[in-house]
Design an enzyme around this catalytic site. Sequence first.
Site, PDB file in Angstrom:
ATOM      1  N   SER A  12       0.823  -1.222   0.000  1.00 41.96           N
ATOM      2  CA  SER A  12       0.000   0.000   0.000  1.00 41.96           C
ATOM      3  C   SER A  12       0.856   1.270   0.000  1.00 41.96           C
ATOM      4  CB  SER A  12      -0.935  -0.001   1.209  1.00 41.96           C
ATOM      5  OG  SER A  12      -0.175  -0.088   2.417  1.00 41.96           O
ATOM      6  N   LYS A  34       1.140  -5.586   4.897  1.00 43.06           N
ATOM      7  CA  LYS A  34       1.464  -6.495   6.015  1.00 43.06           C
ATOM      8  C   LYS A  34       1.394  -5.858   7.393  1.00 43.06           C
ATOM      9  CE  LYS A  34       6.464  -6.453   5.508  1.00 43.06           C
ATOM     10  NZ  LYS A  34       7.659  -7.262   5.391  1.00 43.06           N
ATOM     11  N   THR A  42       7.191   4.841   1.328  1.00 43.89           N
ATOM     12  CA  THR A  42       6.605   6.055   0.744  1.00 43.89           C
ATOM     13  C   THR A  42       6.306   7.094   1.822  1.00 43.89           C
ATOM     14  OG1 THR A  42       5.618   4.710  -1.001  1.00 43.89           O
ATOM     15  CG2 THR A  42       4.675   6.906  -0.654  1.00 43.89           C
ATOM     16  N   GLU A 114      18.811  18.272  -5.540  1.00 52.49           N
ATOM     17  CA  GLU A 114      19.514  17.239  -4.762  1.00 52.49           C
ATOM     18  C   GLU A 114      20.726  16.767  -5.565  1.00 52.49           C
ATOM     19  OE1 GLU A 114      16.495  14.316  -3.884  1.00 52.49           O
ATOM     20  OE2 GLU A 114      15.423  15.682  -2.562  1.00 52.49           O
ATOM     21  N   ASP A 222      10.307  -8.861   0.694  1.00 50.30           N
ATOM     22  CA  ASP A 222       9.389 -10.003   0.496  1.00 50.30           C
ATOM     23  C   ASP A 222       9.048 -10.233  -0.976  1.00 50.30           C
ATOM     24  OD1 ASP A 222       9.400  -9.758   3.228  1.00 50.30           O
ATOM     25  OD2 ASP A 222       7.254  -9.393   3.437  1.00 50.30           O
ATOM     26  N   HIS A 243      22.351   5.771   1.566  1.00 47.31           N
ATOM     27  CA  HIS A 243      22.124   7.222   1.636  1.00 47.31           C
ATOM     28  C   HIS A 243      23.237   7.813   2.490  1.00 47.31           C
ATOM     29  CE1 HIS A 243      20.314  11.119   2.216  1.00 47.31           C
ATOM     30  NE2 HIS A 243      19.356  10.808   1.362  1.00 47.31           N
ATOM     31  N   ARG A 289      25.155  10.194  -5.337  1.00 48.29           N
ATOM     32  CA  ARG A 289      25.027   9.626  -3.997  1.00 48.29           C
ATOM     33  C   ARG A 289      26.077   8.561  -3.684  1.00 48.29           C
ATOM     34  NH1 ARG A 289      18.877   8.414  -2.548  1.00 48.29           N
ATOM     35  NH2 ARG A 289      18.690  10.671  -2.477  1.00 48.29           N
ATOM     36  N   HIS A 350      19.685   2.313   1.888  1.00 47.07           N
ATOM     37  CA  HIS A 350      18.533   3.195   1.630  1.00 47.07           C
ATOM     38  C   HIS A 350      17.621   2.671   0.533  1.00 47.07           C
ATOM     39  CE1 HIS A 350      16.356   6.956   1.359  1.00 47.07           C
ATOM     40  NE2 HIS A 350      16.697   7.110   0.088  1.00 47.07           N
ATOM     41  N   ARG A 385      20.862   4.967  -8.518  1.00 40.05           N
ATOM     42  CA  ARG A 385      19.664   5.793  -8.754  1.00 40.05           C
ATOM     43  C   ARG A 385      19.939   7.276  -8.502  1.00 40.05           C
ATOM     44  NH1 ARG A 385      15.471   7.761  -5.230  1.00 40.05           N
ATOM     45  NH2 ARG A 385      16.425   6.658  -3.489  1.00 40.05           N
TER      46      ARG A 385
HETATM   47  P1  FAD Z   1       6.631   1.073  -0.201  1.00 43.62           P
HETATM   48  O1  FAD Z   1       6.180   2.467  -0.134  1.00 43.62           O
HETATM   49  O2  FAD Z   1       7.761   0.671   0.670  1.00 43.62           O
HETATM   50  O3  FAD Z   1       5.410   0.127   0.138  1.00 43.62           O
HETATM   51  C1  FAD Z   1       5.595  -1.266   0.260  1.00 43.62           C
HETATM   52  C2  FAD Z   1       4.312  -1.883   0.754  1.00 43.62           C
HETATM   53  O4  FAD Z   1       4.363  -3.290   0.607  1.00 43.62           O
HETATM   54  C3  FAD Z   1       4.016  -1.636   2.223  1.00 43.62           C
HETATM   55  O5  FAD Z   1       2.637  -1.397   2.335  1.00 43.62           O
HETATM   56  C4  FAD Z   1       4.349  -2.964   2.884  1.00 43.62           C
HETATM   57  O6  FAD Z   1       3.655  -3.230   4.068  1.00 43.62           O
HETATM   58  C5  FAD Z   1       3.902  -3.899   1.804  1.00 43.62           C
HETATM   59  N1  FAD Z   1       4.466  -5.245   1.870  1.00 43.62           N
HETATM   60  C6  FAD Z   1       5.768  -5.613   1.813  1.00 43.62           C
HETATM   61  N2  FAD Z   1       5.861  -6.954   1.874  1.00 43.62           N
HETATM   62  C7  FAD Z   1       4.594  -7.428   1.974  1.00 43.62           C
HETATM   63  C8  FAD Z   1       4.031  -8.719   2.078  1.00 43.62           C
HETATM   64  N3  FAD Z   1       4.775  -9.823   2.106  1.00 43.62           N
HETATM   65  N4  FAD Z   1       2.679  -8.826   2.178  1.00 43.62           N
HETATM   66  C9  FAD Z   1       1.888  -7.731   2.189  1.00 43.62           C
HETATM   67  N5  FAD Z   1       2.366  -6.482   2.086  1.00 43.62           N
HETATM   68  C10 FAD Z   1       3.701  -6.342   1.979  1.00 43.62           C
HETATM   69  N6  FAD Z   1      12.451   8.338  -3.118  1.00 43.62           N
HETATM   70  C11 FAD Z   1      12.252   9.457  -3.847  1.00 43.62           C
HETATM   71  O7  FAD Z   1      12.067   9.387  -5.054  1.00 43.62           O
HETATM   72  N7  FAD Z   1      12.235  10.659  -3.221  1.00 43.62           N
HETATM   73  C12 FAD Z   1      12.422  10.810  -1.888  1.00 43.62           C
HETATM   74  O8  FAD Z   1      12.383  11.917  -1.367  1.00 43.62           O
HETATM   75  C13 FAD Z   1      12.668   9.639  -1.118  1.00 43.62           C
HETATM   76  N8  FAD Z   1      12.902   9.715   0.225  1.00 43.62           N
HETATM   77  C14 FAD Z   1      13.014   8.569   0.946  1.00 43.62           C
HETATM   78  C15 FAD Z   1      13.165   8.652   2.321  1.00 43.62           C
HETATM   79  C16 FAD Z   1      13.202   7.492   3.094  1.00 43.62           C
HETATM   80  C17 FAD Z   1      13.367   7.583   4.579  1.00 43.62           C
HETATM   81  C18 FAD Z   1      13.094   6.229   2.459  1.00 43.62           C
HETATM   82  C19 FAD Z   1      13.116   4.975   3.266  1.00 43.62           C
HETATM   83  C20 FAD Z   1      12.981   6.153   1.086  1.00 43.62           C
HETATM   84  C21 FAD Z   1      12.942   7.305   0.327  1.00 43.62           C
HETATM   85  N9  FAD Z   1      12.812   7.253  -1.061  1.00 43.62           N
HETATM   86  C22 FAD Z   1      12.637   8.404  -1.786  1.00 43.62           C
HETATM   87  C23 FAD Z   1      12.594   5.986  -1.728  1.00 43.62           C
HETATM   88  C24 FAD Z   1      11.078   5.806  -1.939  1.00 43.62           C
HETATM   89  O9  FAD Z   1      10.393   6.350  -0.842  1.00 43.62           O
HETATM   90  C25 FAD Z   1      10.694   4.364  -2.092  1.00 43.62           C
HETATM   91  O10 FAD Z   1      11.509   3.753  -3.060  1.00 43.62           O
HETATM   92  C26 FAD Z   1       9.240   4.263  -2.540  1.00 43.62           C
HETATM   93  O11 FAD Z   1       8.409   4.935  -1.625  1.00 43.62           O
HETATM   94  C27 FAD Z   1       8.820   2.814  -2.651  1.00 43.62           C
HETATM   95  O12 FAD Z   1       7.456   2.780  -2.903  1.00 43.62           O
HETATM   96  P2  FAD Z   1       6.758   1.380  -3.091  1.00 43.62           P
HETATM   97  O13 FAD Z   1       5.312   1.654  -3.310  1.00 43.62           O
HETATM   98  O14 FAD Z   1       7.490   0.590  -4.089  1.00 43.62           O
HETATM   99  O15 FAD Z   1       6.987   0.633  -1.680  1.00 43.62           O
HETATM  100  C1  SIN Z   2      16.170  12.330   0.397  1.00 39.44           C
HETATM  101  O1  SIN Z   2      15.278  13.099   0.740  1.00 39.44           O
HETATM  102  O2  SIN Z   2      17.371  12.531   0.573  1.00 39.44           O
HETATM  103  C2  SIN Z   2      15.785  11.048  -0.245  1.00 39.44           C
HETATM  104  C3  SIN Z   2      15.704  11.238  -1.679  1.00 39.44           C
HETATM  105  C4  SIN Z   2      15.749   9.921  -2.383  1.00 39.44           C
HETATM  106  O3  SIN Z   2      15.965   8.883  -1.801  1.00 39.44           O
HETATM  107  O4  SIN Z   2      15.574   9.957  -3.602  1.00 39.44           O
END
Ligand code: FAD
Ligand code: SIN
Length: 536
Positions: A12, A34, A42, A114, A222, A243, A289, A350, A385
Amino acid sequence: MEIKTDFLVIGSGIAGLVFAIEAGRHGRVSIITKKEKMETSTNYAQGGIASVFDPQDSFDLHIQDTLKSGDGLCHEDVVRMVINEGPDRIKELQSLGVNFTKNSGDTGLDLGIEGGHSRRRIVHTKDRTGHEVERALLEQAEANPNIEIYENHMAIDLITKSKMIKRGIVVSETEETCWGAYVLDVNSGQVITFLAKVTVLATGGAGKVYLYTSNPDIASGDGIAMGYRAGVKVANMEFVQFHPTCLYHPMAKNFLISEAVRGEGGILLDSRGNRFMEKYHPMKELAFRDIVARSIDLEMKKSGDECVYLDISHRGTDFIKNRFPYIYETCLKYQIDITREPIPVVPAAHYMCGGLLTDKNGLTNINNLYAIGEVACTGLHGANRLASNSLLEALVFAKRSAIHSSKYLEENRDKPFPGVPVWDPGTATDSEEMVVVSHNWDEIRRFMWNYVGIVRTNKRLQRAISRVKIIQEEIKEYYWNFIVTRDLLELRNLAVVAELIITCALLRKESRGLHYNLDYPNKDDEHWRRDTVIWL
Ligand code: FAD
Ligand code: SIN
């Protein structure tokens, strides 16, 4: 228990929710997640989403920055596609209720900068962009009668044609096909069979495979592990992004100090107050980075210090409190006033640049199984990236895969599911030995940090692969004897992800982007300008 649906979305975060909102126009969507629905990477994203809005900017400049960052491994056609589609996807987010920070300039959007970006192009909501995106998308998904969200439901494994044949089930499909997943209802302990015409892995990254990470606890890889076990091709797992600046404080768990702080003038200092990045790269603190993280690692190793420092105090109190309210407040809780003093920081795991290999529609090599967001390897990021390109990739691929899979649904809506058997727990009993799970968790995360971190050697990688193989054997034995729990499932997945990272790192006999091996310190374009692809 069995639940039938059109689209099963696992995750989600931004990828799962954007997919669900689009797919909900074509059929019934079940999102499983989960933990609590907000608990995603996110939700913690700070810096923002990179996209071209400024008249001084151009698609070509963003493309060139992305290609340079990717160090020769980006797929240029994918880079062009994602960057060209970016502005429309961001406008769509705004129409779904996401409030980005505005200013009075030409575009109306306040654009940040950035590392590695040659222009201001980071669309953001101050320093909590991900939280705002997650809030608005969840609100939309929850208001949609076609979408149902199941919290505390964890996917265990995918249900595929090959696995059904192994269990003696007759299926008519000729190609490998996926019909959903077995899912643990974490609260009741029951395993539910979710049957779906289309299955989407949107499970995010795998930062938890390392001892120190910016990622929340859900990031245990996972989706990569489930996909790999089901026969999906996996690529470029050696490219783990560290990071450069996570808060270094004994009480702070996983707190990132956004790269936007360096974008707005933050400088890196050693413990004696000397600025050091100019020794390493002409772009100094705003170099790519991989370079900044490696330079900090080297400085810390040379000095024996436990951290370096990031100083933004010269920008003044009003600017800092207005632009970085979340970082300011959080640091203050740890008695660090960033308007007056430098922030102690260290690099931490990261982002996973590798993942399940997909095409331009997010489709894997299995007929109706998609992978989107951080779980996927689309060709956008190459060996490193570019900052803020991850949320962008998730947006673009979520939309494309929803459109593509909706067509698949139309053509296959009336096809019956095979007779999928219920989950078989065998003779498993409740475990009284959870210490085995926690010990192995800890061990994996430690040897990954020590042996498969920012700087690698053949010897360290060999040590790591031997350790992970032993742990895999222990887990296999444990897994079949005891009733599955979230911790056990995550451990099993972490071990697979660790093995994939080490295997890819051993295969790549050069240094490029995020993969730096002292035994092969140079880049070898002749042999290694290609993805590392493995499958079961
Ligand atoms: P996620 O947002 O991680 O969602 C994964 C989902 O899958 C969660 O709901 C989790 O519970 C669910 N899940 C996992 N395994 C299972 C399972 N087995 N069964 C059921 N559900 C499961 N990127 C940028 O571009 N800009 C930024 O500014 C930036 N800042 C960041 C800051 C931080 C602190 C972090 C950690 C990351 C950042 N990133 C940034 C990277 C970016 O946030 C992530 O790559 C992106 O949000 C991933 O989105 P997603 O939907 O793929 O996964
Ligand atoms: C950050 O805000 O430094 C994270 C940006 C990213 O992971 O792309």
